[in-house]
Design an enzyme around this catalytic site. Structure first.
Site, mmCIF file in Angstrom:
data_model
loop_
_atom_site.group_PDB
_atom_site.id
_atom_site.type_symbol
_atom_site.label_atom_id
_atom_site.label_comp_id
_atom_site.label_asym_id
_atom_site.label_seq_id
_atom_site.Cartn_x
_atom_site.Cartn_y
_atom_site.Cartn_z
ATOM 1 N N HIS A 60 0.842 -1.201 0.000
ATOM 2 C CA HIS A 60 0.000 0.000 0.000
ATOM 3 C C HIS A 60 0.872 1.242 0.000
ATOM 4 C CE1 HIS A 60 0.871 -0.535 4.261
ATOM 5 N NE2 HIS A 60 0.281 0.601 4.578
ATOM 6 N N HIS A 62 1.362 3.858 1.953
ATOM 7 C CA HIS A 62 1.846 4.608 3.119
ATOM 8 C C HIS A 62 3.373 4.569 3.074
ATOM 9 C CE1 HIS A 62 -2.072 4.237 5.693
ATOM 10 N NE2 HIS A 62 -2.074 5.303 4.904
ATOM 11 N N ASP A 64 5.884 4.250 4.998
ATOM 12 C CA ASP A 64 6.752 3.242 5.634
ATOM 13 C C ASP A 64 6.758 1.928 4.866
ATOM 14 O OD1 ASP A 64 4.069 3.063 6.475
ATOM 15 O OD2 ASP A 64 4.581 2.065 8.358
ATOM 16 N N HIS A 65 6.012 1.869 3.763
ATOM 17 C CA HIS A 65 6.008 0.657 2.937
ATOM 18 C C HIS A 65 6.545 0.886 1.527
ATOM 19 C CE1 HIS A 65 3.706 -1.944 5.771
ATOM 20 N NE2 HIS A 65 3.496 -0.758 6.290
ATOM 21 N N HIS A 140 -7.303 -1.829 5.461
ATOM 22 C CA HIS A 140 -6.476 -0.822 6.138
ATOM 23 C C HIS A 140 -7.044 0.560 5.818
ATOM 24 C CE1 HIS A 140 -2.992 0.655 8.186
ATOM 25 N NE2 HIS A 140 -2.368 1.092 7.115
ATOM 26 N N ASP A 210 -0.347 -3.859 5.897
ATOM 27 C CA ASP A 210 -1.019 -3.560 7.163
ATOM 28 C C ASP A 210 -2.493 -3.955 7.063
ATOM 29 O OD1 ASP A 210 1.413 -2.385 7.706
ATOM 30 O OD2 ASP A 210 0.662 -0.345 7.798
ATOM 31 N N HIS A 268 5.852 -5.511 12.093
ATOM 32 C CA HIS A 268 5.231 -4.188 12.020
ATOM 33 C C HIS A 268 4.917 -3.651 13.415
ATOM 34 C CE1 HIS A 268 2.569 -0.876 10.621
ATOM 35 N NE2 HIS A 268 3.374 -0.930 9.580
#
Lengths: 301, 301
Positions: A60, A62, A64-65, A140, A210, A268
């Site tokens: 996805h 975001h 941090d990914h 998510h 997530d 995570h």
């Protein structure tokens, strides 16, 4: 099947924790899953050859990914890569990467192929003669997919003594491995199960991060060998799960149990906690075979 | 004036070298200059408080100078920042950052103000009562600016014994510091230079990376206290400068000499070299006061 955790922490990179990224080695593939900021440095630290990465899966959008993806794509260019690179991820990813390449006036000198995902149902997104990759729709705050990597069924093994005794021509060995009965040099039909053994079991790996706790994924990951399921929080912070669309360690373990997987890897982790043993102990109350992800750790199955 | 080098290497982040980023502390400001991948981690490692950064200057849109920016902007949001953040950089920067925020469905909860640069002439882009920041148009493969940070002229210092002897009312001290003559309590005009001393000299810092050797910048950085000038290559690779639009250590030193700066800091080293002492020795053949940048190193002037 070998899994290397490059980063397994939520939200932001820090001096001692990396955001999500991992490499799955399966049937001679090196699949990169998620690519938080700093991933290219962690690949170097873990001595993973850049040239072996041909497929990148982004869950996805975001940061941090995937904030490390554009840097990795650029570094591949600087290393004069020529091999195709396939990137699978949510719609929008192509625009954001190509905009940055355009602004730096530096297109890639290798074919960069985006496979943008929009479906809310599980899809087969990659297949060759040895593995399949399916999406696992997750729940998510933004459109998110997990990924299921499955080895195809392995070939039957020849029982070589039985084969020789049965006087079978070598030209038929291939058919035997594929499960067929064959005629021997004396014109007699030899039943396959008389001269072969069961294949070694196929392995599979499900990456689910997530996501909030969501039993809808259970049928998709049923009997998977290894499940990586996010566990951002502990029981005491369960109230944060619904708002942030994350899971607790216990919830991850309940999914593992319902899906009857062999092993569960937790990751995570929220950086609000100092240690991670409590994640293991809370999860073990629901499911026995719990492992903890750790940056730089390798799991072999 | 204090300069902290977060990263001073070209092209790609590696396990032991960071791409360009530095923090200039001047007149109580913390100016962040460039923001390669990993900058937020280096800020933490160097214990620089995120909340003190209110202005970020981006020289150009090559990844080794700004791929860490979107992550920093996002982390500020996660840290519930409320203070304004001003970002100065080439046109296009706003689009690329806001696209990524949009895709993650997470706008900043603090005012994020872009100042996009397009001029090919030097411009005053920031000013308050203590400092000015001007662009230094550079000559690289894409639109690029260096930045000149200048303290405004400091106030004159009171010669306190002379002031007391001259019987001057305290209400006039401010005017004296500003250089004016004043009337004392006996009605006599006191010449400013009788009771004040010269101010401490104003300092200035010029950041010039990336750029080919370009004498056009000399008038803009004339008599600057400290010049950071890129020196990607050594003499033996001078042939690469024109094609890649970079400089050698010697060329940087010639610019320093022509501009009559006090000190030259070399950086943006190509990772093709093992050590950097040769950069210093080649530069010193042209200019004496040569310093080498190093990740995590602090310079005080």
């Amino acid at each position: 099947m070998k899994l290397t955790i490059l980063g397994c922490h939520s939200a932001t990179p820090r001096t001692n924790t990396n955001p999500t990224s991992q490499v799955l080695e399966i049937k001679n593939h090196m699949f990169l899953i998620d690519c938080g900021e700093g991933t290219q440095v962690e690949l170097r630290r873990n001595k993973i050859k850049f040239s072996r990465i041909k497929h990148i899966f982004i869950s996805h959008l975001h940061g941090d990914h995937y904030f490390g993806l554009v840097g990795l794509v650029s570094t591949f260019r600087l290393l004069t890569r020529e091999t195709e690179l396939h990137i699978y991820g949510p719609k929008g990813l192509k625009e954001v990467i190509t905009l940055q390449l355009k602004l730096s006036d530096s297109w890639t000198n290798y074919p960069l192929i985006f496979h943008e995902l929009t479906s809310k149902d599980s899809e087969l997104i990659y297949e060759d003669n040895k593995v399949e990759v399916h999406t696992i729709p997750l729940h998510h705050r933004v459109y998110t997919n997990g990924f299921l990597f499955k080895e195809k069924e392995n070939e039957r093994k020849l029982d070589i003594n039985a084969v020789l005794n049965a006087n079978i021509n070598m030209a038929y060995y291939r058919k035997l491995k594929q499960g067929a009965d064959v005629e021997n040099d004396d014109g007699i039909i030899i039943k396959n199960e008389m001269v072969t053994k069961d294949p070694s079991p196929s392995q599979s790996y499900a990456f689910c991060s997530d996501t909030v706790y969501d039993e809808n994924i259970v049928p998709l990951i049923k009997n998977t060998t290894v499940l990586y399921h996010e566990s951002t929080f502990l029981d005491k912070n369960e109230d944060l799960c619904e708002r942030t669309k994350h899971s607790t360690a216990r919830q991850a373990a309940i999914i593992a149990k319902k899906a009857n997987v062999d092993a569960l890897i937790l990751g995570h982790f929220s950086t609000r906690y100092n240690g991670y043993e409590e994640f293991r102990s809370e999860a073990k109350e629901e499911f026995d075979n719990v492992l903890l992800a750790e940056d730089g750790k390798t799991f072999e199955f």
